[in-house]
Design a protein around this motif. Structure first.
Motif, PDB file in Angstrom:
ATOM      1  N   ASP A  60      30.370  54.647  40.857  1.00 55.19           N
ATOM      2  CA  ASP A  60      29.484  55.526  41.629  1.00 55.19           C
ATOM      3  C   ASP A  60      28.454  54.628  42.322  1.00 55.19           C
ATOM      4  OD1 ASP A  60      28.308  57.725  42.669  1.00 55.19           O
ATOM      5  OD2 ASP A  60      27.580  58.542  40.762  1.00 55.19           O
ATOM      6  N   TYR A  63      26.403  55.268  47.506  1.00 54.86           N
ATOM      7  CA  TYR A  63      25.088  55.557  48.084  1.00 54.86           C
ATOM      8  C   TYR A  63      24.173  54.333  47.986  1.00 54.86           C
ATOM      9  CZ  TYR A  63      26.812  60.292  48.454  1.00 54.86           C
ATOM     10  OH  TYR A  63      27.564  61.392  48.815  1.00 54.86           O
ATOM     11  N   GLN A  64      24.370  53.517  46.944  1.00 54.31           N
ATOM     12  CA  GLN A  64      23.607  52.271  46.852  1.00 54.31           C
ATOM     13  C   GLN A  64      24.044  51.297  47.948  1.00 54.31           C
ATOM     14  OE1 GLN A  64      24.902  53.832  44.186  1.00 54.31           O
ATOM     15  NE2 GLN A  64      23.094  54.336  43.005  1.00 54.31           N
ATOM     16  N   LEU A  67      22.524  52.556  51.342  1.00 52.73           N
ATOM     17  CA  LEU A  67      21.110  52.258  51.558  1.00 52.73           C
ATOM     18  C   LEU A  67      20.856  50.748  51.623  1.00 52.73           C
ATOM     19  CD1 LEU A  67      19.394  55.141  49.564  1.00 52.73           C
ATOM     20  CD2 LEU A  67      19.693  54.899  52.032  1.00 52.73           C
ATOM     21  N   ARG A  70      21.618  49.919  55.184  1.00 52.94           N
ATOM     22  CA  ARG A  70      20.514  50.435  55.990  1.00 52.94           C
ATOM     23  C   ARG A  70      19.332  49.469  55.953  1.00 52.94           C
ATOM     24  NH1 ARG A  70      16.257  53.958  55.314  1.00 52.94           N
ATOM     25  NH2 ARG A  70      15.940  55.207  57.182  1.00 52.94           N
ATOM     26  N   HIS A  86      27.335  55.583  56.111  1.00 51.00           N
ATOM     27  CA  HIS A  86      28.179  56.159  55.051  1.00 51.00           C
ATOM     28  C   HIS A  86      29.631  56.271  55.517  1.00 51.00           C
ATOM     29  CE1 HIS A  86      28.696  59.732  52.003  1.00 51.00           C
ATOM     30  NE2 HIS A  86      29.485  58.713  51.726  1.00 51.00           N
ATOM     31  N   GLN A 130      21.507  50.572  39.213  1.00 57.52           N
ATOM     32  CA  GLN A 130      21.600  52.028  39.369  1.00 57.52           C
ATOM     33  C   GLN A 130      23.054  52.495  39.426  1.00 57.52           C
ATOM     34  OE1 GLN A 130      19.535  53.104  42.973  1.00 57.52           O
ATOM     35  NE2 GLN A 130      17.869  51.678  42.557  1.00 57.52           N
ATOM     36  N   VAL A 131      23.977  51.546  39.545  1.00 54.77           N
ATOM     37  CA  VAL A 131      25.402  51.895  39.652  1.00 54.77           C
ATOM     38  C   VAL A 131      25.909  52.389  38.294  1.00 54.77           C
ATOM     39  CG1 VAL A 131      27.703  50.885  40.013  1.00 54.77           C
ATOM     40  CG2 VAL A 131      25.815  50.353  41.590  1.00 54.77           C
ATOM     41  N   ARG A 132      26.862  53.318  38.336  1.00 52.09           N
ATOM     42  CA  ARG A 132      27.470  53.834  37.102  1.00 52.09           C
ATOM     43  C   ARG A 132      28.980  53.932  37.316  1.00 52.09           C
ATOM     44  NH1 ARG A 132      23.276  52.695  35.936  1.00 52.09           N
ATOM     45  NH2 ARG A 132      21.470  53.886  35.213  1.00 52.09           N
ATOM     46  N   LEU A 134      32.280  56.043  37.521  1.00 49.65           N
ATOM     47  CA  LEU A 134      32.496  57.464  37.799  1.00 49.65           C
ATOM     48  C   LEU A 134      33.120  58.148  36.579  1.00 49.65           C
ATOM     49  CD1 LEU A 134      33.601  57.140  41.494  1.00 49.65           C
ATOM     50  CD2 LEU A 134      31.812  58.690  40.679  1.00 49.65           C
ATOM     51  N   PRO A 135      32.891  59.450  36.412  1.00 44.78           N
ATOM     52  CA  PRO A 135      33.449  60.152  35.248  1.00 44.78           C
ATOM     53  C   PRO A 135      34.965  59.968  35.177  1.00 44.78           C
ATOM     54  CG  PRO A 135      31.919  61.580  36.436  1.00 44.78           C
ATOM     55  CD  PRO A 135      32.098  60.338  37.267  1.00 44.78           C
ATOM     56  N   SER A 232      34.737  61.455  45.315  1.00 44.03           N
ATOM     57  CA  SER A 232      33.571  60.874  44.659  1.00 44.03           C
ATOM     58  C   SER A 232      32.815  59.856  45.497  1.00 44.03           C
ATOM     59  CB  SER A 232      33.969  60.278  43.304  1.00 44.03           C
ATOM     60  OG  SER A 232      35.231  59.659  43.370  1.00 44.03           O
ATOM     61  N   GLY A 234      31.907  60.792  48.574  1.00 49.42           N
ATOM     62  CA  GLY A 234      31.081  61.624  49.439  1.00 49.42           C
ATOM     63  C   GLY A 234      31.726  62.019  50.760  1.00 49.42           C
ATOM     64  N   ASP A 251      37.375  63.331  41.324  1.00 46.73           N
ATOM     65  CA  ASP A 251      36.964  62.010  40.840  1.00 46.73           C
ATOM     66  C   ASP A 251      38.041  61.498  39.885  1.00 46.73           C
ATOM     67  OD1 ASP A 251      36.585  63.586  38.556  1.00 46.73           O
ATOM     68  OD2 ASP A 251      34.403  63.584  38.714  1.00 46.73           O
TER      69      ASP A 251
END
Lengths: 265, 265
Positions: A60, A63-64, A67, A70, A86, A130-132, A134-135, A232, A234, A251
């Motif tokens: 996941d 999004y990191q 940004l 960006r 994105h 902050q990364v994880r 995914l389920p 997953s 987005g 996911d």
């Protein structure tokens, strides 16, 4: 795993089988298979290997990444809407910077490209905590290992990004992790997936490629592999279907619950 | 602006006009209009007002909101994939926390809901400096002002979020900015858009509602307004069309370039 290997070869030869045309020729197969004592589930078990994209597919982290790009762009005075970044994630960093700068009308020198990629790598390294996973990502990989279905990871990212895979996932030593550094062209060229299949010793045309972006699915199509999409990262479901996804799941957990649909037993 | 007001009223009465059925009855109108010396462009100029969503529609702030919710949830031990949060953005904070917790199977006490919303507001306040106006947002609003088309902003966010509107956009004093605090139910209920139209003194059924999320478009439909979608919040085009978008544009700049298509001259 090829079940009934000879018959598979025969099927290929007789009806010009290819994943890309699966749905179109399914009817032909329904006629062809019974003559040889096979049913459709046998057909689906031709899948020999899985090749996974990394960001947005197992981790996941999209999004990191978004940004971080960006931040890298804005640091060089380049303003670009976040959603446009994105929609380019999953391409190679080189292509991504080129595509984004084309939207701004700015020329891309190789110095600027290198600077942007370096700045992105640094910004992402600051966000990596902050990364994880995914389920279901680890469970899906473990399940494939248990079933002896060979699998690999192929990412448009470089070593910095791939490091997150080893940080958040347990990956057996024998599993290939192919990165941008290993091939000449990253996605949407098919090189990464082809290289992963080569390292697995399996034909890419019998492999399932799992990804969250249209670039994964385009590359899968160009590699003549079976593309499966995940939401997953987005992207919207229809974007993935239009790009060639044979199936779309939420996911890794959802894919694991439906593995039979993509030819694994 | 209503052009040929009497004829419009007549058209309403005779053919049961409503934006929701626009496409269906267009053929009937083609027969109806010439009899009264009107053409289709006259018909389209019935649009009397614009109501804009804020985040992802005028401001490039969706990804900051997404990661702020993620931080708020994780701070309370609630793990949720970022894309699932993204797909709920645009709902009221209360509905969003309820929907997200339903996916995790956790019950939502009103204390936890309040805590999460407070934590989100704080996390977003820390990211507000990264927010930017979307390309063309100010120009679009100025253009409408110049044409004397009344417009308003209606956001599911509370005052904290709405403050970003005044920070990044020039909004004339007479323009209503309706927030979650002003209505009983936020999107996808129609209250916010209806309230904005009331404050403008224009019927919501003649207004164009512009938003980036399926919740905006669902609320627009429930208000019987004409919903127009923007991709700038990161949803896919088909998601917005399915939710009822009459047209989908990339961002405010793209909408400005096609204002004639939504009935403004």
């Amino acid at each position: 795993m090829i079940i009934e290997g000879d018959v598979v070869t025969l099927a290929f030869a007789e009806i010009g089988w290819g994943w890309g045309g699966q749905l179109e020729i399914a009817e032909g197969l329904d006629a062809f298979l019974p003559e040889r004592g096979l049913t459709r589930p046998d057909m689906l078990s031709w899948v020999t290997a899985f090749v996974f994209d990394l960001d947005g597919t197992l981790l996941d982290s999209v999004y990191q990444h978004v940004l971080s790009w960006r931040e890298a762009l804005e640091g060089r005075g380049i303003q670009l809407s976040v959603w446009r970044i994105h929609r380019r994630i999953g391409m190679s960093g080189g292509l991504l910077t080129q595509a984004l700068l084309r939207e701004t009308g700015r020329p891309l020198s190789s110095e600027l490209a290198a600077e942007l990629q370096q700045a992105h790598a640094e910004a992402y390294a600051r966000r990596i905590d902050q990364v994880r996973p995914l389920p279901g990502a680890q469970e899906l990989l473990d399940d494939l290992t248990d079933r002896r279905v060979p699998w690999a990871i192929a990412t448009s990212g470089r070593q910095t990004s791939a490091a997150a895979a080893h940080k958040y996932l347990e990956i057996p030593d024998e599993v290939p992790v192919v990165t941008r550094d290993d091939v000449e062209h990253a996605k949407p060229d098919p090189d990464l997936f082809v290289e992963a299949a080569l390292q697995l010793g399996e034909p890419i045309t019998d492999a399932v490629v799992v990804g969250d972006s249209v670039w994964d699915l385009l590359a899968a199509r160009r590699a003549n592999a079976l593309g499966v999409g995940l939401l997953s990262g987005g992207y919207g479901e229809e974007e993935l279907v239009r790009a060639g996804a044979y199936r779309v799941y939420a996911d890794p957990a959802d894919l694991l619950a439906h593995l039979d649909e993509v030819g694994v037993r």
